[in-house]
Structure formats: structure tokens, C-alpha cells
Enzyme design. Sequence first.
Site, PDB file in Angstrom:
ATOM      1  NE  ARG A  75      -4.105   1.820   2.135  1.00 46.24           N
ATOM      2  CZ  ARG A  75      -4.343   2.640   3.157  1.00 46.24           C
ATOM      3  NH1 ARG A  75      -3.667   2.512   4.279  1.00 46.24           N
ATOM      4  NH2 ARG A  75      -5.261   3.578   3.062  1.00 46.24           N
ATOM      5  CG  HIS A  79      -1.515   5.322  -0.485  1.00 44.20           C
ATOM      6  ND1 HIS A  79      -2.300   5.846   0.511  1.00 44.20           N
ATOM      7  CD2 HIS A  79      -2.292   4.387  -1.117  1.00 44.20           C
ATOM      8  CE1 HIS A  79      -3.489   5.266   0.491  1.00 44.20           C
ATOM      9  NE2 HIS A  79      -3.500   4.370  -0.487  1.00 44.20           N
ATOM     10  CB  VAL A  83       1.533  11.639  -4.414  1.00 38.43           C
ATOM     11  CG1 VAL A  83       1.628  13.124  -4.061  1.00 38.43           C
ATOM     12  CG2 VAL A  83       0.577  10.943  -3.437  1.00 38.43           C
ATOM     13  N   GLY A  85       4.473  10.617  -8.510  1.00 36.96           N
ATOM     14  CA  GLY A  85       5.298   9.583  -9.109  1.00 36.96           C
ATOM     15  C   GLY A  85       6.018   8.800  -8.022  1.00 36.96           C
ATOM     16  CG  ASP A  87       8.643  11.288  -5.517  1.00 37.61           C
ATOM     17  OD1 ASP A  87       7.834  10.685  -4.777  1.00 37.61           O
ATOM     18  OD2 ASP A  87       8.565  12.513  -5.757  1.00 37.61           O
ATOM     19  CG  ASN A 108      -1.242   8.478   3.019  1.00 34.95           C
ATOM     20  OD1 ASN A 108      -1.565   7.422   2.471  1.00 34.95           O
ATOM     21  ND2 ASN A 108      -0.635   9.457   2.367  1.00 34.95           N
ATOM     22  CG  HIS A 206      -8.214  -3.612  -1.678  1.00 32.33           C
ATOM     23  ND1 HIS A 206      -9.071  -2.739  -2.328  1.00 32.33           N
ATOM     24  CD2 HIS A 206      -7.180  -2.857  -1.223  1.00 32.33           C
ATOM     25  CE1 HIS A 206      -8.572  -1.517  -2.277  1.00 32.33           C
ATOM     26  NE2 HIS A 206      -7.429  -1.561  -1.612  1.00 32.33           N
ATOM     27  CG  ASP A 241      -6.506 -16.057  -2.673  1.00 34.22           C
ATOM     28  OD1 ASP A 241      -7.127 -14.967  -2.621  1.00 34.22           O
ATOM     29  OD2 ASP A 241      -6.630 -16.943  -1.805  1.00 34.22           O
TER      30      ASP A 241
END
Length: 320
Positions: A75, A79, A83, A85, A87, A108, A206, A241
Amino acid sequence: MAASSCFSSPASALAALCVLLLALAGAALGHRPSGGSALSSTFYDASCPSAYDVVRRVIQNARVSDPRIPASLIRLHFHDCFVTGCDGSLLLDDDLPAIQTEKRVPANNNSARGFPVVDDIKSALEEACPGIVSCADILALAAEISVELAGGPRWRVLLGRRDGTTTNVQSARNLPNFFDPLNVLQEKFRNVNLDDTDLVALQGAHTFGKVQCQFTQQNCTAGQSSGALENLDQVTPKVFDNKYYNNLLEGRAQLPSDQVMLSDPSAAATTAPIVHRFAGNQQDFFRNFAASMIKMGNISPLTGKDGEIRSNCRRVNKRY
């Protein structure tokens, strides 16, 4: 590099070829690396050949006491990339007035986690290969390793990203969220050159991990605090899966933003056929997930002489 094969199925060579071709097609449509240098799976072969194994060892150790950590680490990569890229900007703490952290935006705050594990990975890499591996690449490697450790696909992680020296809180406030309708999700993905197949495939992450009950379709039951945790996949919560897609078909997705890929009026002509495809064919899901991860990892990376290699993922390097 240890991740030399893309899939553990007998048809690994064919799967690897499929992922490579899809990734190349995605890269052609995606954002070009800003420094003019292409990312490469062999980027650290000479300068830090143990990079993959170091990252894997730290994550394996971390998941002993925190089984949620693989889902949390992937995750962070999402995230970060969505935003400005890929970085590593999400990892930066406040350093006011120059740096305002992205960690406290709604998507976040009290939700994104795993930062101490990233710190541990960085410390181990600095010991093995000082000043070589970027924090942005740590997130990319950690995402692939986390998926593979949970039983999901493997892919060649393209590397060579450098770390950003700024954050973008305004952009971070517009991250995809659990209550976005389908058209909003599609727009947010299109904004970073990801299509409907990428949307459905990447939402498949998820399939493992947990979520606070306040964000679920059912909300919290009587007596539960808003921060009480629920499994995202009630069937195989720790396994990567395709059971997630079967949950959608049965109307049992935990997140509203997942179920809309079937329930939205426009889904029948866009995302629903892909959901059905992935529900019926796990290898199809795995191939497309891997290709979409490579494509997402190519969103506006800093390369060449742009950015820096942070010595501490939470801080921009000091200038003297």
C-alpha cells in the site's frame, strides 16, 4: 537478482514473456522517467547485488511479529506512486517549513503503516551498500517481495529510481479512497495513465490485509470502535489469491470502492467483465497484476541526476 523468475507455475517462461510484453506496452503509454534514463531490473547488479535479498530478509523477519506488514508495504508503494510519481515522497516526515509530510492526509492518516520496517530495510542496505539504493526503489522491491511471500506472483522489479526532495500534500489529498464512485476511480487512474484493467488488477491487492471497520460497506457493528480492524478478504485473509474477485461477485466486498466495479451502472461495459475474468482465472489475474505493478512503478520516476539517494528515508539529505 533473486527474483529471476516471474511466476512459479510450470509455464514460467511464457508468463514472464507475457508480463514483459504487457509491461513494455504499459511503459510506452506511461510517464517517461524524468531524468531520461530507463529503469532496469539489473540496475543494482554491480553496485549492490545483495539488495533484493536484504529487503526480503528484513520483511521476512518483520512479518513474524506483524503478519499485516506485507499488505501494508504494498500500500505504501501505491500511495507513493499516485502522488508525484514513485519518488519516495510519502516516506518524508515533517521538516517545516520546507517539507510538509503526506502521512497526515485523509488517505494516509492513522492508516498508512510500515514506516519502521522501511527504516530497517534502509539501515540494512546502508550497511551492505552505503548510498546506493534509493528509498523509492525500496518501496518497489518491498511491494513485489510482499506479494510473493503471501503466495502471489513474482515479477522483475524495474529499478533505478531516485528519491524526491519535496512532497505534494495537495496531490496526496486526491488519492483514490474507499468511497470513490467508479467514474472517480477511473479518472484518478487515467490521470496516471492506468486503464480499467490496471484499476481492476491493482484493486486486487485488497485480497489480503486489514481495514478499519469505519471504511467498510457494513461499517462498524455495535460495540466496535471506528478503528477496529476487519479482514479485507474474509475467506483467505493472509493469502494473495483471486478470492477477492469471488467476494465481489457475491456482493461481499468489504470496501465500497471495490464493489462499485460490479455494481455501478457503467461497470457492465467497463470493469465488470474484467472482474469476472479474474474471478475465473487466477493466473490471468496474476499476470495482469504483475504487469500493472510494473506499469504503476513507471509513473514519473526520478532517474539519472534528478533527485537524490536519501541516507534516511524520512529526511532529505542535508546540503552543506
